[in-house]
Scaffold this motif. Sequence first.
Motif, PDB file in Angstrom:
ATOM      1  N   ASP A   1     -35.969 -31.286 -29.380  1.00 11.71           N
ATOM      2  CA  ASP A   1     -34.690 -31.134 -28.689  1.00 11.71           C
ATOM      3  C   ASP A   1     -34.793 -31.667 -27.268  1.00 11.71           C
ATOM      4  O   ASP A   1     -35.624 -31.209 -26.473  1.00 11.71           O
ATOM      5  N   LEU A   2     -33.946 -32.642 -26.946  1.00  8.95           N
ATOM      6  CA  LEU A   2     -33.905 -33.249 -25.623  1.00  8.95           C
ATOM      7  C   LEU A   2     -32.558 -32.944 -24.979  1.00  8.95           C
ATOM      8  O   LEU A   2     -31.520 -32.981 -25.659  1.00  8.95           O
ATOM      9  N   TYR A   3     -32.580 -32.665 -23.680  1.00 13.91           N
ATOM     10  CA  TYR A   3     -31.352 -32.324 -22.953  1.00 13.91           C
ATOM     11  C   TYR A   3     -31.144 -33.310 -21.803  1.00 13.91           C
ATOM     12  O   TYR A   3     -32.067 -33.565 -21.018  1.00 13.91           O
ATOM     13  N   TYR A   4     -29.926 -33.843 -21.720  1.00 12.11           N
ATOM     14  CA  TYR A   4     -29.565 -34.832 -20.711  1.00 12.11           C
ATOM     15  C   TYR A   4     -28.328 -34.361 -19.936  1.00 12.11           C
ATOM     16  O   TYR A   4     -27.540 -33.546 -20.434  1.00 12.11           O
ATOM     17  N   HIS A   5     -28.148 -34.931 -18.747  1.00 10.32           N
ATOM     18  CA  HIS A   5     -26.839 -34.854 -18.126  1.00 10.32           C
ATOM     19  C   HIS A   5     -25.913 -35.761 -18.937  1.00 10.32           C
ATOM     20  O   HIS A   5     -26.305 -36.860 -19.335  1.00 10.32           O
ATOM     21  N   SER A   6     -24.720 -35.317 -19.175  1.00  7.97           N
ATOM     22  CA  SER A   6     -23.814 -36.051 -20.051  1.00  7.97           C
ATOM     23  C   SER A   6     -23.538 -37.456 -19.526  1.00  7.97           C
ATOM     24  O   SER A   6     -23.238 -37.629 -18.342  1.00  7.97           O
ATOM     25  N   PRO A   7     -23.647 -38.458 -20.366  1.00  5.73           N
ATOM     26  CA  PRO A   7     -23.306 -39.835 -19.944  1.00  5.73           C
ATOM     27  C   PRO A   7     -21.797 -40.054 -19.847  1.00  5.73           C
ATOM     28  O   PRO A   7     -21.360 -41.116 -19.403  1.00  5.73           O
ATOM     29  N   PHE A   8     -21.021 -39.048 -20.260  1.00  3.63           N
ATOM     30  CA  PHE A   8     -19.570 -39.196 -20.255  1.00  3.63           C
ATOM     31  C   PHE A   8     -18.919 -38.736 -18.953  1.00  3.63           C
ATOM     32  O   PHE A   8     -17.752 -39.005 -18.715  1.00  3.63           O
ATOM     33  N   ARG A   9     -19.682 -38.021 -18.091  1.00  2.00           N
ATOM     34  CA  ARG A   9     -19.097 -37.452 -16.879  1.00  2.00           C
ATOM     35  C   ARG A   9     -20.225 -37.033 -15.940  1.00  2.00           C
ATOM     36  O   ARG A   9     -21.392 -36.991 -16.333  1.00  2.00           O
ATOM     37  N   SER A  10     -19.856 -36.691 -14.705  1.00  2.00           N
ATOM     38  CA  SER A  10     -20.818 -36.172 -13.738  1.00  2.00           C
ATOM     39  C   SER A  10     -20.963 -34.668 -13.951  1.00  2.00           C
ATOM     40  O   SER A  10     -19.969 -33.961 -14.133  1.00  2.00           O
ATOM     41  N   GLU A  11     -22.202 -34.165 -13.908  1.00  2.00           N
ATOM     42  CA  GLU A  11     -22.433 -32.738 -14.078  1.00  2.00           C
ATOM     43  C   GLU A  11     -23.789 -32.364 -13.491  1.00  2.00           C
ATOM     44  O   GLU A  11     -24.681 -33.209 -13.353  1.00  2.00           O
ATOM     45  N   ASN A  12     -23.936 -31.109 -13.131  1.00  2.00           N
ATOM     46  CA  ASN A  12     -25.188 -30.612 -12.569  1.00  2.00           C
ATOM     47  C   ASN A  12     -26.091 -29.981 -13.618  1.00  2.00           C
ATOM     48  O   ASN A  12     -27.307 -29.949 -13.473  1.00  2.00           O
ATOM     49  N   THR A  13     -25.488 -29.451 -14.676  1.00  2.00           N
ATOM     50  CA  THR A  13     -26.242 -28.812 -15.752  1.00  2.00           C
ATOM     51  C   THR A  13     -26.322 -29.745 -16.953  1.00  2.00           C
ATOM     52  O   THR A  13     -25.311 -30.329 -17.358  1.00  2.00           O
ATOM     53  N   ALA A  14     -27.513 -29.900 -17.506  1.00  2.00           N
ATOM     54  CA  ALA A  14     -27.697 -30.796 -18.653  1.00  2.00           C
ATOM     55  C   ALA A  14     -27.070 -30.174 -19.898  1.00  2.00           C
ATOM     56  O   ALA A  14     -27.606 -29.220 -20.465  1.00  2.00           O
ATOM     57  N   SER A  15     -25.934 -30.716 -20.304  1.00  2.00           N
ATOM     58  CA  SER A  15     -25.203 -30.148 -21.445  1.00  2.00           C
ATOM     59  C   SER A  15     -25.169 -31.082 -22.647  1.00  2.00           C
ATOM     60  O   SER A  15     -24.514 -30.795 -23.641  1.00  2.00           O
ATOM     61  N   PHE A  16     -25.888 -32.204 -22.542  1.00  2.00           N
ATOM     62  CA  PHE A  16     -25.883 -33.195 -23.623  1.00  2.00           C
ATOM     63  C   PHE A  16     -27.202 -33.072 -24.379  1.00  2.00           C
ATOM     64  O   PHE A  16     -28.279 -33.277 -23.813  1.00  2.00           O
ATOM     65  N   HIS A  17     -27.112 -32.724 -25.656  1.00  2.00           N
ATOM     66  CA  HIS A  17     -28.291 -32.403 -26.465  1.00  2.00           C
ATOM     67  C   HIS A  17     -28.526 -33.483 -27.522  1.00  2.00           C
ATOM     68  O   HIS A  17     -27.592 -33.931 -28.181  1.00  2.00           O
ATOM     69  N   VAL A  18     -29.787 -33.878 -27.674  1.00  2.00           N
ATOM     70  CA  VAL A  18     -30.193 -34.812 -28.734  1.00  2.00           C
ATOM     71  C   VAL A  18     -31.277 -34.148 -29.571  1.00  2.00           C
ATOM     72  O   VAL A  18     -32.256 -33.632 -29.025  1.00  2.00           O
ATOM     73  N   ASN A  19     -31.101 -34.162 -30.880  1.00  2.00           N
ATOM     74  CA  ASN A  19     -32.150 -33.723 -31.792  1.00  2.00           C
ATOM     75  C   ASN A  19     -32.856 -34.981 -32.300  1.00  2.00           C
ATOM     76  O   ASN A  19     -32.299 -35.740 -33.089  1.00  2.00           O
ATOM     77  N   ALA A  20     -34.089 -35.197 -31.805  1.00  2.00           N
ATOM     78  CA  ALA A  20     -34.818 -36.416 -32.140  1.00  2.00           C
ATOM     79  C   ALA A  20     -35.244 -36.453 -33.594  1.00  2.00           C
ATOM     80  O   ALA A  20     -35.477 -37.532 -34.154  1.00  2.00           O
ATOM     81  N   LEU A  21     -35.366 -35.301 -34.231  1.00  5.59           N
ATOM     82  CA  LEU A  21     -35.745 -35.246 -35.636  1.00  5.59           C
ATOM     83  C   LEU A  21     -34.626 -35.764 -36.529  1.00  5.59           C
ATOM     84  O   LEU A  21     -34.846 -36.567 -37.433  1.00  5.59           O
ATOM     85  N   LYS A  22     -33.390 -35.328 -36.242  1.00 13.01           N
ATOM     86  CA  LYS A  22     -32.240 -35.738 -37.047  1.00 13.01           C
ATOM     87  C   LYS A  22     -31.537 -36.968 -36.475  1.00 13.01           C
ATOM     88  O   LYS A  22     -30.679 -37.555 -37.128  1.00 13.01           O
ATOM     89  N   ASN A  23     -31.892 -37.343 -35.256  1.00 10.79           N
ATOM     90  CA  ASN A  23     -31.284 -38.475 -34.557  1.00 10.79           C
ATOM     91  C   ASN A  23     -29.771 -38.301 -34.411  1.00 10.79           C
ATOM     92  O   ASN A  23     -28.995 -39.216 -34.694  1.00 10.79           O
ATOM     93  N   VAL A  24     -29.380 -37.128 -33.970  1.00  9.22           N
ATOM     94  CA  VAL A  24     -27.966 -36.825 -33.720  1.00  9.22           C
ATOM     95  C   VAL A  24     -27.829 -36.223 -32.325  1.00  9.22           C
ATOM     96  O   VAL A  24     -28.799 -35.775 -31.717  1.00  9.22           O
ATOM     97  N   TRP A  25     -26.594 -36.202 -31.801  1.00 11.73           N
ATOM     98  CA  TRP A  25     -26.324 -35.690 -30.463  1.00 11.73           C
ATOM     99  C   TRP A  25     -25.158 -34.705 -30.488  1.00 11.73           C
ATOM    100  O   TRP A  25     -24.347 -34.716 -31.424  1.00 11.73           O
ATOM    101  N   TYR A  26     -25.109 -33.864 -29.465  1.00 12.20           N
ATOM    102  CA  TYR A  26     -23.965 -32.961 -29.315  1.00 12.20           C
ATOM    103  C   TYR A  26     -23.728 -32.725 -27.829  1.00 12.20           C
ATOM    104  O   TYR A  26     -24.663 -32.415 -27.082  1.00 12.20           O
TER     105      TYR A  26
END
Length: 303
Positions: free
Chosen positions: A29-54
């Motif tokens: 599980d990887l967590y990013y700052h959302s590429p869709f907007r500016s934010e301080n909390t990393a709310s963009f999640h990627v599951n590298a096993l399934k290769n999906v994002w939320y």
Amino acid sequence: MNIEQANAIAMSEILQTIGCKPVKQRGFDLYYHSPFRSENTASFHVNALKNVWYDFGAAKGGDVVFFARSYLQSQNEDDTPADALRWIKNMMSSPTPSLYIPREVEATESGKALTVSKVLELESHSLINYLESRGIPLPIAKMYVNEIIVNNNKTGRKFHAIGLHTEREGFELRNKMFKGCIGPKSITFIRGKQVPAVEVHVFEGVMDFLSAVSREKDYQFMGDVIILNSVSCLPQASPYIKNYVYRTVYTWLDNDKAGVAATEALKELSEKEGILTFQAMNKTYATYKDVNEWHTQKQKLQP
């Protein structure tokens, strides 16, 4: 590039290309700052096993193509599936991006949990039986692999595995119960009979290579061999193909999503480098999962 090929590209690679780096990681599980907007909390999640994002902030997620459409939409660009595929192809300008492997994730070295105790010639009965079950005669295996006694530093126990030396001074490991590596995940390069070689054969795994080479005269290819040990190592193979004067590239990759995507990437690389011939050998074993399955089935059919 089609949708299947696009969805085989690792989400982490797509995000890295647009300048996004993970803020934290927990296992797959990887967590990013959302590429869709500016934010301080990393709310963009990627599951590298399934290769999906939320994206928790937007309450939506999906595969690579849907990400591309969503990103284009956030940039006020056209976001049809065709636009998304064009954007992905342009962003992944390298012909050999990191590829997601849509299968069970291979066990790998973690925090030096595994180390080499001894490197021996193959002699373990269990390893020899394992090779025979995969259709690999012992004399051929001895030409290319060793028996490795592996320390599991977490449990204090040792186990035996077939070991293939890699270009980063590690070993790719196999036995009936285990599939993993010691050292960084890396390719294996094997010289052919002809020096300098005019052709190169690309395999995904050691069993596929041993299966194919067992059908060659003197159990050697005339050309060089690259064993990827994982399609995610495809970028490591690119300099070898570029820097050697090969005229032909043969690919012996799996008949699954990752294998098809990797084959296409190597075809694009060959065309870009002006290599005269590209031959995807998977047509030979089109009804089988991979070279080894085809090889073992052929052996069973022989009188």
